[in-house]
Design an enzyme around this catalytic site. Structure first.
Site: not given
Ligand code: TRP
Length: 335
Positions: A113, A199, A202
């Protein structure tokens, strides 16, 4: 009495999708009567990356309503909002002071991130796993259902608990319970509709990559129609060269509730033109009851608020006890 305590949370960012449901929530629901459950909305975690204050509360209520719409039963499950219980932030601070910096710098999720964030990366993002440790340890949870991506954070939680107990606890009376991961059987890993090797997430910028629990039937139909497939005929779970095929069959299996062998047999000779409408219908039907319940629950905002208030009271009692025990162990003046 005697039931093990399970705890987990989801961040109120983006909308819940089939990956969240099939990989986590559905099992929380189906196993809730075997445990004492604490499921919360991780809104403090949601601000570790830039967020929009206008939608944070709204997303929090939506997620709470979805927990209920998916079938969590408040007679067995405490549902609460992380930021409404100040003990989370307080215990995280105490843990900050006993957690070596390099434990956090090693975290894979942080590294990934942080790369995306560049210069703007916050201390909160680095500290995220310490807050997560506080979430878990405050409730003396026995078991934490986690996906692959959260395993490292649970390991860190265990390390923080062990270190705290070792440094500040008495050998026979540990302050913090060391939780175990609750690993779920294979097969519930749902992949992106645009790339069968990634995957379903969101945070994927493409809406087309996921099916949200609140997507309309028309939307679901469109997404499945456009999802990535291949040119081979016949559908199989077992060809590693065909990740999209595996994923879509798995989705069909999970949503229809059939066994793998039944699905493999049913679809062995099918082409995509036949399979896609079948998957579309199955998905719409599987989501219909959740969407109906969601609509009923959200007709009146005060209902969700009342449930969260009740959860808050229940959670607060447990959390305060652990926080006090931790402060006592660290030697703070009581009054
Ligand atoms: N970090 C988790 C996620 O993004 C959410 C979370 C926060 C959590 N605190 C937790 C999960 C405690 C389990 C236990 O999925």
């Amino acid at each position: 009495m005697g039931q093990k305590r399970v705890l987990s949370g989801v961040q109120p960012t983006g909308s819940l999708h089939l990956g969240n449901y099939l990989g986590a929530l559905r099992t929380w629901v189906s196993e809730q009567y075997e445990y004492e459950n604490y499921f919360f909305i991780a809104d403090l975690h949601a601000i570790t990356v830039p967020h929009d204050p206008k939608v944070l509360a709204e997303n929090t209520y939506t997620l709470a309503a979805l927990y209920l719409a998916c079938g969590l039963d408040i007679n067995h499950t405490t549902i609460f909002v992380q930021s409404q219980i100040s003990a989370h932030a307080e215990l995280a601070w105490l843990f900050n002071c006993i957690t070596p910096l390099n434990w956090l710098q090693r975290m894979i999720q942080f590294k990934e991130k942080a790369i995306k964030q560049g210069e703007d990366v916050s201390i909160g993002l680095l500290d995220y796993p310490v807050l997560q440790a506080a979430d878990i340890l405050l409730y003396q949870a026995d078991l934490v259902p986690v996906g692959e991506d959260q395993k490292q954070h649970l390991e860190l939680t265990r390390d923080i608990a062990a270190r705290f107990n070792f440094q500040f606890g008495k050998p026979k009376a540990p302050v913090l319970k060391i939780p175990e991961p609750l690993i779920r059987p294979e097969g519930a890993r749902v992949m992106s509709l645009t790339d069968g090797t990634k995957k379903m997430s969101k945070s994927d910028p493409s809406e087309q990559s996921r099916i949200n629990l609140l997507d309309t039937p028309e939307n679901i139909k469109k997404k499945i129609k456009r999802c990535k497939t291949d040119l081979k005929r016949g559908l199989t779970f077992d060809d590693p060269e065909r990740p999209e095929c595996q994923n879509l069959l798995t989705l069909y299996m999970l949503l229809s509730g059939q066994s793998k062998s039944a699905v493999a047999a049913e679809c062995a000779e099918m082409g995509w033109g036949q399979f896609k409408p079948l998957l579309t219908e199955t998905t719409i039907e599987a989501l219909r009851p959740i969407q109906e319940k969601y609509r009923d629950l959200t007709e009146d905002r005060s209902y969700i608020k009342a449930i969260l208030q009740q959860g808050r009271e229940q959670a607060e009692g447990v959390a305060q006890q652990t926080l006090q025990a931790a402060k006592d162990a660290l030697g703070f003046a009581r009054e």
